[in-house]
Design an enzyme around this catalytic site. Structure first.
Site, mmCIF file in Angstrom:
data_model
loop_
_atom_site.group_PDB
_atom_site.id
_atom_site.type_symbol
_atom_site.label_atom_id
_atom_site.label_comp_id
_atom_site.label_asym_id
_atom_site.label_seq_id
_atom_site.Cartn_x
_atom_site.Cartn_y
_atom_site.Cartn_z
ATOM 1 N N ASP A 63 38.931 53.513 30.716
ATOM 2 C CA ASP A 63 39.293 52.773 29.504
ATOM 3 C C ASP A 63 38.236 53.114 28.438
ATOM 4 O O ASP A 63 37.199 53.720 28.715
ATOM 5 C CB ASP A 63 39.374 51.264 29.779
ATOM 6 C CG ASP A 63 40.266 50.571 28.741
ATOM 7 O OD1 ASP A 63 40.479 51.134 27.653
ATOM 8 O OD2 ASP A 63 40.743 49.455 29.008
ATOM 9 N N TRP A 64 38.501 52.680 27.229
ATOM 10 C CA TRP A 64 37.678 53.054 26.063
ATOM 11 C C TRP A 64 36.203 52.665 26.302
ATOM 12 O O TRP A 64 35.880 51.481 26.388
ATOM 13 C CB TRP A 64 38.217 52.325 24.832
ATOM 14 C CG TRP A 64 37.529 52.637 23.545
ATOM 15 C CD1 TRP A 64 36.263 52.259 23.183
ATOM 16 C CD2 TRP A 64 38.045 53.379 22.444
ATOM 17 N NE1 TRP A 64 35.963 52.706 21.942
ATOM 18 C CE2 TRP A 64 37.048 53.404 21.446
ATOM 19 C CE3 TRP A 64 39.257 54.023 22.194
ATOM 20 C CZ2 TRP A 64 37.237 54.042 20.229
ATOM 21 C CZ3 TRP A 64 39.442 54.652 20.962
ATOM 22 C CH2 TRP A 64 38.432 54.665 19.996
#
Ligand code: BGC
Length: 725
Positions: free
Chosen positions: A266-267
């Site tokens: 994820d980011w």
């Protein structure tokens, strides 16, 4: 699939280590748009050298087809290997044409409709240059305080599995090289929706039983449906952040489930391993994440700076890097990017598809079938003969009803409730009064007087209430998820002066509606219904459409009941439902509130009157390999044609581990003509009775079960059967 003759192994052999690592790095499009000059902003802070950008493998986010084409063209000129970039984006509930948030759409109980919506989004997104979407999000949810429940498929693992798989199948379509399809990425593995106290990114502590029984099934269903990519969750799970959780990412995902696709963090999640306190620095974080099978680092810059050195220092083998790069390149090949690096995207196609009539029609049907008639004391549907209609509340003229994660959807392109009602009833006199705001701490009631006067003079009143779009979605959690500000007060005062009142509720989560539930005669939950939300609301209120959506996440009576969900285990001291409003000492209950939700999973009214006449079984005992047939007879005792979601629930009465008091095991959405009677049949087979025993073995046990129809908290017929071994 187009045949590509790119030899991936030969390509990898021709690449330097730095170039290989680049394929495992994802940056936003902003980095590329600036790449002629020296990099500024986040790219500069991340220490990215402009001359390295050609090595990068994928891009997250961009605005339109022409941007994607520009970035790709420039990249292909610079990259000596001519390896196309892969473009990814969050296409969650529509691209430009926005359909309802998934928490609403899944309440349609119509996997074909979900597929239609996903196909439409994939088509629009692909025309704009998206090649991979970070969808579906199938995090299991129980706590309405968490802002991301709006993206989820609700509190039932069986339904979420069906809806998750439906999205994967429709998005990927069996051939991702087709310009109509994208690669899908299931997220957030695992149990991100179990965030403690409903606070985003918070710790998750869940037993293996809870994970396997409730949280895992929908991710697994997406893996089984052939999803190409997977994203680990931000949270720590039982102490270990998912991105570096070996048990989760290796033992469960790869060894047990056989997932062989690409994993993307994820980011910034690789960086967050340091903040979680499980890695000292980006070097250690990269080593942990990569060794755990996280192939691509989204926006942390950690792999970019560290993987090469980790290989040179002998911490990571070059074979492991080659394996990860091979997966990235194979996906590019499968997308057909080596032949068509634009995946057939073009500004012309983009414009012709965005908000086209066919897509608006799908969005309208989806909004109608996702809305839930929670309550109706006989006021709805309103007569189309009403001459004076008052729309009261902050959502009467609000364009902001498309919801969070609306990708490239634009609020100004949605229809408001006012527009919807005016289009439907061009000869009526329609007055709109905002009356108050929807800000949580706003106490201003100065607009009430005008609203009350309008209500007094109207034939029908439509209260347009809810929470603003940015009160749900990522990072947007609430400790008091009721109607924000003075809206409940407004609703109660309006309902006093005009009994012909119905409320529409716009929200990204089930709100606590207890304050208005007794006073307002009819309540329609609209969720964030998307581009055609206002038209859907008008059609539903005035009977042009018959409501058929159901609740897929229970509406608590009080936030203190959270987490609340229908499929909980039995306790040793349950309270009988008939004492719902009484406190019983030494029982599992509250002094100041009942145990049941205000509106349970599976609830949703119709203008038709569906009478469940009987539930019968073809035998009362059956064995493995045999089928048990359940027949449910339903009569539409009304003049309205309508659709009913026939739900079948199971309870395992005695087992070696506690079992849920009810579990949905099958459903069918059935259409009825006025006064039509239908028999709906379901088959029960032994695998449907399996569960995780005391040692987490997935087995069935001999014994008695009940099967019921109705809705989770109001079973209408129940019959017992026995499984013999
Ligand atoms: C979200 C993901 C999303 C990613 C990329 C993160 O903050 O948690 O769901 O896919 O951003 O936009």
């Amino acid at each position: 699939m187009k045949k590509s003759n790119v030899d991936i192994n030969a390509l990898i052999d021709s690449m330097t280590l730095k170039e290989k690592v680049g394929q495992l790095v994802q940056f936003t499009s902003h980095f590329f748009i600036k790449s002629n000059e020296s990099l500024t902003g986040p790219a500069e802070q991340m220490g990215v050298a402009p001359e390295d950008l050609y090595t990068v493998g994928s891009v997250i986010g961009f605005s339109e087809a022409k941007d994607m084409i520009g970035i790709q063209d420039k990249h292909l000129k610079e990259d000596p290997h001519k390896i196309p970039l892969m473009f990814m984006m969050d296409v969650i509930h529509g691209y430009r044409t926005i359909y309802p948030i998934l928490l609403g759409l899944c309440g349609s109980f119509d996997p074909e409709l979900v597929k239609e919506c996903s196909r439409m989004a994939a088509k629009e997104a692909s025309a704009s240059g998206v090649q991979v979407t970070f969808t579906p999000m199938v995090d299991y949810v129980r706590d309405i305080r968490w802002g991301r429940v709006m993206e989820s498929c609700g509190e039932d693992p069986y339904l979420a599995s069906i809806m998750g798989a439906a999205q994967v199948e429709a998005i990927q379509g069996g051939d991702i090289s087709s310009p109509e399809h994208l690669a899908a990425c299931v997220k957030h593995f695992a149990a991100y929706g179990g965030a403690e106290a409903g606070r985003d990114y918070n710790t998750v502590d869940a037993s293996e039983r809870a994970l396997r029984e409730y949280y895992f099934p929908a991710y697994k269903a997406c893996v089984d449906a052939g999803v190409k990519m997977l994203m680990p969750s931000f949270n720590s799970l039982n102490g270990v952040p998912s991105t570096a959780n070996k048990w989760l990412m290796q033992n469960v995902l790869r060894d047990e489930w056989g997932f062989d696709g690409l994993v993307i963090s994820d980011w910034g999640a690789v960086h967050e391993l340091c903040i979680h306190g499980v890695a000292e620095n980006h070097r250690q974080a990269s080593e942990m994440a990569f060794s755990n099978g996280c192939h691509i680092d989204m926006m942390a810059g950690a792999y970019y700076h560290n993987l090469e050195k980790l290989v040179k220092d002998g911490k990571i083998s070059e074979e492991a890097i080659n394996d990860a790069v091979r997966r990235v390149l194979e996906l590019k090949k499968e997308l057909g990017l080596f032949e068509d690096p634009y995946h057939n995207a073009s500004p012309e196609k983009e414009n012709s598809l965005a908000l086209c009539d066919a897509h608006r029609a799908i969005a309208l049907r989806a909004a109608e079938e996702s809305s839930v008639l929670l309550k109706n004391d006989g006021v709805l549907p309103f007569s189309t003969d009403h001459k004076k209609i008052a729309l009261i509340g902050p959502f009467a003229q609000a364009k902001e009803i498309i919801g969070p994660w609306s990708c490239h959807g634009k609020s100004e392109e949605s229809t408001t409730v006012e527009e919807g009602v005016k289009n439907l009833l061009p000869n009526s006199d329609i007055i709109s009064v905002t009356a108050c705001s929807f800000i949580w701490n706003d106490t201003d009631t100065s607009g009430f007087e005008e609203a009350i006067n309008a209500a007094k003079n109207a034939d029908a009143v439509i209260l347009c209430l809810g929470e603003p779009e940015n009160y749900s979605g990522e990072g947007n959690c609430r400790t008091d998820p009721s109607l924000p500000g003075v809206q409940s007060k407004l609703a109660n005062q309006i309902a006093k002066v005009n009994k012909n009142t119905a409320a529409l509720i716009f929200s990204g989560r089930p709100l606590v509606l207890t304050d208005i539930n007794d006073s307002v005669p009819a309540i329609m939950q609209m969720w964030f219904p998307g581009t055609e939300g206002g038209s859907a609301a008008a059609n539903l209120l005035f009977g042009k459409a018959n409501p058929c959506g159901k609740v897929v996440m229970s509406f608590p009576k009080s936030v203190g009941q959270c987490p609340i969900y229908y499929n909980h285990y039995s306790t040793g001291r349950p309270k009988k439902a008939k004492y719902e409003n009484e406190y019983k000492p030494f029982r599992s209950n509250y002094i100041d509130c009942g145990n049941l939700p205000l509106y349970s999973f599976g609830h949703g009214l119709s203008y038709s009157n569906f009478v469940y006449e009987s539930l019968t079984l073809d035998k009362d005992t059956f064995k493995e390999g045999e089928e048990l047939t359940v027949s449910v007879t339903i009569y539409n005792d009304s003049e309205y044609a309508g659709k009913e979601v026939v739900q079948l629930y199971l309870q395992d009465l005695v087992a070696s581990a506690a079992r849920p008091v009810q579990s949905l095991i099958a459903f069918e959405k059935v259409e009825f003509a006025p006064h039509e009677r239908k028999v709906v049949t379901f088959k029960i087979v032994e695998p449907m009775l399996r569960f995780y025993d005391a040692y987490c073995n997935f087995i069935s046990e001999e014994g008695k079960f009940t099967v019921s129809c109705g809705r989770a908290d109001a079973l209408l017929h129940t019959t017992e059967f026995t499984l013999k071994k």
